[in-house]
Write a protein that holds these residues in place. Sequence first.
Motif, mmCIF file in Angstrom:
data_model
loop_
_atom_site.group_PDB
_atom_site.id
_atom_site.type_symbol
_atom_site.label_atom_id
_atom_site.label_comp_id
_atom_site.label_asym_id
_atom_site.label_seq_id
_atom_site.Cartn_x
_atom_site.Cartn_y
_atom_site.Cartn_z
ATOM 1 N N LEU A 154 47.672 55.543 1.631
ATOM 2 C CA LEU A 154 48.426 56.050 0.457
ATOM 3 C C LEU A 154 49.838 55.781 0.665
ATOM 4 O O LEU A 154 50.497 55.795 0.086
ATOM 5 C CB LEU A 154 48.600 57.618 0.180
ATOM 6 N N HIS A 155 50.051 56.834 1.479
ATOM 7 C CA HIS A 155 51.445 56.617 2.236
ATOM 8 C C HIS A 155 52.042 55.285 2.836
ATOM 9 O O HIS A 155 53.328 54.779 2.771
ATOM 10 C CB HIS A 155 51.580 57.511 3.080
ATOM 11 N N GLU B 4 53.718 49.444 -2.966
ATOM 12 C CA GLU B 4 54.457 50.088 -3.887
ATOM 13 C C GLU B 4 53.652 51.462 -4.760
ATOM 14 O O GLU B 4 52.534 51.790 -3.962
ATOM 15 C CB GLU B 4 54.679 49.273 -5.108
ATOM 16 N N PRO B 5 53.852 52.351 -5.119
ATOM 17 C CA PRO B 5 53.074 52.919 -6.126
ATOM 18 C C PRO B 5 52.060 52.412 -6.951
ATOM 19 O O PRO B 5 52.032 51.550 -7.493
ATOM 20 C CB PRO B 5 53.889 53.452 -6.856
ATOM 21 N N LEU B 6 50.782 53.004 -6.239
ATOM 22 C CA LEU B 6 49.429 52.826 -6.579
ATOM 23 C C LEU B 6 49.096 53.642 -8.216
ATOM 24 O O LEU B 6 49.237 54.670 -8.296
ATOM 25 C CB LEU B 6 48.570 52.676 -5.615
ATOM 26 N N TYR C 13 42.395 55.259 -5.289
ATOM 27 C CA TYR C 13 40.999 55.648 -5.035
ATOM 28 C C TYR C 13 40.409 54.371 -4.099
ATOM 29 O O TYR C 13 40.188 54.419 -3.397
ATOM 30 C CB TYR C 13 40.432 55.820 -6.886
ATOM 31 N N ARG C 14 40.811 52.998 -4.517
ATOM 32 C CA ARG C 14 40.251 52.278 -3.502
ATOM 33 C C ARG C 14 40.997 51.854 -2.442
ATOM 34 O O ARG C 14 40.119 51.826 -1.318
ATOM 35 C CB ARG C 14 40.020 50.488 -4.779
ATOM 36 N N ALA C 15 42.445 52.262 -1.657
ATOM 37 C CA ALA C 15 42.587 52.763 -0.692
ATOM 38 C C ALA C 15 41.822 53.763 -0.197
ATOM 39 O O ALA C 15 41.733 53.829 0.664
ATOM 40 C CB ALA C 15 44.124 53.133 -1.232
#
Length: 200
Positions: A185-186, A190-192, A198-200
């Motif tokens: 996530l970090h 760009e903002p998800l 969830y996929r990341a």
Amino acid sequence: LYLQPGDQVLVTVGTRPDGVLTVYFSDFVRTNPLLWLTILFVAAILVISGWKGLRALLSMVFSLVVIIGFIIPLILSGKDPLMVSISGSIVLLAVTLYLTYGWNLKTHSAVISMMFVLLITGVLAVIFVNFTRLRGSGDESSLFLVQALNSQINLRGLLLGGMIIGALGVLDDLGTTQAAAEFELHDAKEPLRSREAYRA
């Protein structure tokens, strides 16, 4: 037939009050089949995971060394099983994680978080074992252990230590997964949105 000529077996030998020798079949000797299963297991890990699999196998060997060479002897010598289990588990987790995943920021965060979680698990185990009045002497095995040893074992502490060590596998998976998810996530450019996160 259940037994075949040439089978290697374990037997229990005893003597009746009238002096007659008695021999009872206990179990089969399984050394060779277990050795082959171990070889197949190691080969499968190395083929599937390569160097990472080798590091995981070394971590498993280290875990056995810590449990058999450190945790169990100290508990049998009369030390507090809970403190021995927590300290041994922290060393075990740290070394195995670094061996398996390498010396990096992700592993550092997983190790530090799991140390705190182990301490919290220990505190919660103490609270609920006391709340439910568990003594650790629920079957014959624990009483036989106390009778067979010269030192006095804290059975309630042994129960708590077993809970700590039993939680290690879950903590390992959860800690490394959480750390990996946070780093994914970090590293996002760009903002998800929720589905993308969830996929990341």
